[in-house]
Motif scaffolding. Structure first.
Motif, PDB file in Angstrom:
ATOM      1  N   ALA A 200      68.242   6.788  -0.087  1.00 25.08           N
ATOM      2  CA  ALA A 200      67.999   6.892  -1.408  1.00 25.08           C
ATOM      3  C   ALA A 200      67.601   5.398  -1.402  1.00 25.08           C
ATOM      4  O   ALA A 200      65.922   5.020  -1.592  1.00 25.08           O
ATOM      5  CB  ALA A 200      68.404   6.298  -2.217  1.00 25.08           C
ATOM      6  N   VAL A 201      68.054   4.356  -0.628  1.00 22.14           N
ATOM      7  CA  VAL A 201      67.561   2.987  -1.135  1.00 22.14           C
ATOM      8  C   VAL A 201      67.131   2.840   0.059  1.00 22.14           C
ATOM      9  O   VAL A 201      65.530   1.974   0.242  1.00 22.14           O
ATOM     10  CB  VAL A 201      69.347   1.562  -0.493  1.00 22.14           C
TER      11      VAL A 201
ATOM     12  N   LEU B 239      63.794   4.034  -1.013  1.00 23.42           N
ATOM     13  CA  LEU B 239      62.946   3.226  -2.376  1.00 23.42           C
ATOM     14  C   LEU B 239      61.657   1.903  -1.804  1.00 23.42           C
ATOM     15  O   LEU B 239      61.118   1.389  -1.848  1.00 23.42           O
ATOM     16  CB  LEU B 239      63.825   2.405  -2.585  1.00 23.42           C
TER      17      LEU B 239
ATOM     18  N   ALA C 187      58.777   3.290  -0.420  1.00 25.34           N
ATOM     19  CA  ALA C 187      58.120   2.995  -1.417  1.00 25.34           C
ATOM     20  C   ALA C 187      57.579   2.096  -2.358  1.00 25.34           C
ATOM     21  O   ALA C 187      56.642   2.408  -2.567  1.00 25.34           O
ATOM     22  CB  ALA C 187      58.802   4.174  -2.608  1.00 25.34           C
ATOM     23  N   SER C 188      58.561   1.142  -2.403  1.00 22.11           N
ATOM     24  CA  SER C 188      57.869  -0.387  -2.470  1.00 22.11           C
ATOM     25  C   SER C 188      57.702  -1.884  -2.301  1.00 22.11           C
ATOM     26  O   SER C 188      57.822  -2.902  -2.091  1.00 22.11           O
ATOM     27  CB  SER C 188      59.153  -0.582  -3.221  1.00 22.11           C
TER      28      SER C 188
ATOM     29  N   PRO D 182      58.973  -3.433  -7.888  1.00 17.24           N
ATOM     30  CA  PRO D 182      59.308  -2.756  -9.654  1.00 17.24           C
ATOM     31  C   PRO D 182      59.568  -4.003 -11.006  1.00 17.24           C
ATOM     32  O   PRO D 182      60.082  -4.845 -10.331  1.00 17.24           O
ATOM     33  CB  PRO D 182      60.474  -1.775  -8.479  1.00 17.24           C
TER      34      PRO D 182
ATOM     35  N   ALA E 208      63.978  -1.312 -12.040  1.00 15.28           N
ATOM     36  CA  ALA E 208      64.393  -1.257 -10.789  1.00 15.28           C
ATOM     37  C   ALA E 208      66.611  -0.842 -11.035  1.00 15.28           C
ATOM     38  O   ALA E 208      66.904   0.136 -10.755  1.00 15.28           O
ATOM     39  CB  ALA E 208      64.525  -2.929 -10.163  1.00 15.28           C
TER      40      ALA E 208
ATOM     41  N   ILE F 265      66.178   3.121 -11.332  1.00 17.42           N
ATOM     42  CA  ILE F 265      66.524   3.593 -10.343  1.00 17.42           C
ATOM     43  C   ILE F 265      67.846   3.268  -9.454  1.00 17.42           C
ATOM     44  O   ILE F 265      68.602   4.237  -8.956  1.00 17.42           O
ATOM     45  CB  ILE F 265      65.638   3.055  -9.547  1.00 17.42           C
TER      46      ILE F 265
ATOM     47  N   ILE G 106      70.676   5.835  -8.846  1.00 17.99           N
ATOM     48  CA  ILE G 106      70.834   6.538  -7.432  1.00 17.99           C
ATOM     49  C   ILE G 106      73.268   5.733  -7.587  1.00 17.99           C
ATOM     50  O   ILE G 106      73.632   7.108  -6.997  1.00 17.99           O
ATOM     51  CB  ILE G 106      70.996   4.972  -6.459  1.00 17.99           C
TER      52      ILE G 106
ATOM     53  N   TYR H 255      70.577  -2.095  -1.993  1.00 13.64           N
ATOM     54  CA  TYR H 255      69.412  -2.376  -2.549  1.00 13.64           C
ATOM     55  C   TYR H 255      68.406  -3.942  -3.187  1.00 13.64           C
ATOM     56  O   TYR H 255      68.043  -4.163  -2.934  1.00 13.64           O
ATOM     57  CB  TYR H 255      69.959  -1.337  -3.660  1.00 13.64           C
TER      58      TYR H 255
ATOM     59  N   VAL I 142      65.498  -4.138  -1.280  1.00 16.12           N
ATOM     60  CA  VAL I 142      64.235  -4.310  -1.599  1.00 16.12           C
ATOM     61  C   VAL I 142      63.951  -5.432  -2.805  1.00 16.12           C
ATOM     62  O   VAL I 142      62.774  -5.389  -3.238  1.00 16.12           O
ATOM     63  CB  VAL I 142      64.045  -3.184  -3.067  1.00 16.12           C
TER      64      VAL I 142
END
Lengths: 240, 187
Positions: free
Chosen positions: A45-46, A49, A52-53, A58, A63, A66, A70, A127, A131
């Motif tokens: 998932a991280v 993201l 995606a980011s 975000p 953030a 999300i 998670i 994360y 991110v």
């Protein structure tokens, strides 16, 4: 129904909890199934993201949302297994012959909380670093992760324990856990959002307190409620 | 001194009574053989006494210190024989006696082997060790010799001979008849 020789007694409650905790910890460390499934979901998932980011950052609230989702699904995937697998590998009768239901529940729940906290801390760090979310208050951030882990562990344990005898346990565990998880996610978003700089820090700590309160309530409720659901013979002299 | 007794004990699953109006009383050195066809309720009686099922009617009493071993009772595949006995010793508040018990039951070579790698007979021996570890007053044994080889049966015979409490033994094996001092046929 009564015991004929009441002079003998099983180990004190806390010793039984410790023994169940040790047994579960050894089993978990040898199979690593729960930690592996939870961790794999979280890492995937991280990474998703991060991609995606790539072009946009975000907002603090997004953030926080999300990360809360998670953590919630990561705990939901791996954790009820501690209870359900006991029934699936048919060892639950052995556990009930040896241990009182209360300590059995509490020992398993503690392992659940520790594994949830471990994966939670690692995933949250990953994360934030990957991110690139700026953390405004590190104490609030780690405090939120700690209380969220405790409350998530307590609620999925509670759900897992309640559905132990049911036919479709895995689906039912998730369904039973949902009413506890929704408010936890909402409060988690508030607490983590404040840690990321959205809103006042004091509001974040208030959310942490509410999460902690809910976790403690579930922890206290479990040993009182679960034994009556587990076995109709729970008023047996050995289990009083 | 009565170590276990049942009064008007009954259990039904759905609308079907599996056992009904069961009465017995066990004193030290009694070995009650429970016999009967498959589905006659032998295992159900033992499960009620072990606290794994509740009776639908009647009542029972049992010494607080009892041991239970059954063919369908599973052991933890990830734990070794020694870890099983250490775990049960901690929750029972008694010495683990792991070496002594596993030697007595012929499992000394597998003491640090995981139960998941055990044969059915080895698992049966481990369950017997768990059942007698805390020196119980009553032993509840469901088909104890079903998976045992000759040496295992001899170890079981020695164990029952030395045991000073009461035994409730559910069996379909004719060989087990030699252990009984009392008999109860369920139909």
């Amino acid at each position: 129904m009564a015991s004929i020789s009441p002079e003998t007694s099983p180990a004190p409650w806390l010793s039984q909890v410790r023994a169940v905790f040790a047994k579960e910890w050894i089993t978990e460390m040898r199979s690593r199934h729960g930690i592996f499934v939870s961790g794999l979901f979280g890492v995937t998932a991280v990474i998703a993201l991060v991609f995606a980011s790539y072009t946009f950052k975000p907002s603090p609230l997004l953030a926080a949302g999300i990360l809360s989702v998670i953590l919630t699904f990561s705990s939901l995937l791996g954790v009820p297994r501690l209870f359900i697998s006991e029934e699936e590998q048919r060892t639950f009768d052995l556990l009930m012959v040896l241990v009182d239901p209360g300590p059995a529940y509490f020992g398993k729940t503690l392992v659940t909380i520790v594994t949830t906290a471990l994966t939670g801390f690692l995933l949250s760090l990953l994360y934030v670093v990957m991110v690139g979310i700026p953390v405004e208050s590190w104490p609030l951030f780690w405090g939120s992760i700690l209380v969220l882990s405790l409350a998530l562990g307590a609620s999925v344990s509670f759900a897992g324990a309640l559905v132990l005898g049911a036919a479709n346990r895995w689906v039912l565990a998730a369904a039973v856990a949902m009413p506890f998880l929704f408010p936890l996610v909402a409060m988690g978003v508030g607490a983590l959002g404040a840690a990321f700089g959205d809103g006042r820090e004091s509001d974040g700590w208030r959310n942490c307190l509410a999460i902690l309160g809910m976790g403690v309530c579930l922890l206290a409720l479990g040993p009182a409620l679960v034994p009556t659901v587990w076995r109709p013979g729970s008023n047996h002299p050995r289990k009083k | 001194m009565v170590l276990a007794q049942a009064q008007n004990l009954g259990r039904k699953f759905g609308d079907r009574w599996v056992i009904r109006r069961l009465e017995f009383e066990l004193r030290p050195r009694d070995v009650l053989l429970l016999t009967g066809n498959n589905g006659s309720g032998k295992s159900t009686v033992l499960k009620i006494l072990a606290g794994l099922l509740s009776p639908s009617e009647g009542s029972f009493q049992i010494a607080q210190r009892f041991g239970y071993s059954a063919l369908d009772l599973a052991v933890y595949p990830a734990l070794t024989a020694r870890e099983h006995l250490l775990f049960s010793a901690k929750v029972r508040n008694c010495p683990d006696r792991a070496d002594e018990l596993l030697r007595q039951l012929g499992l000394q070579r597998a003491i640090d082997q995981r139960a998941g790698e055990f044969s059915t007979g080895m698992r049966a021996r481990l369950k017997l060790a768990l059942a007698i570890q805390h020196k119980p007053d009553v032993l509840l044994l469901d088909e104890p010799s079903a998976a045992l080889d000759e040496a295992g049966q001899e170890a079981l015979a020695n164990l029952l001979e030395e045991f000073e409490g009461a035994v409730l033994l559910a069996t379909n094996e004719k060989e087990d008849g030699r252990f009984g001092t009392l008999g109860l046929h369920l139909s």
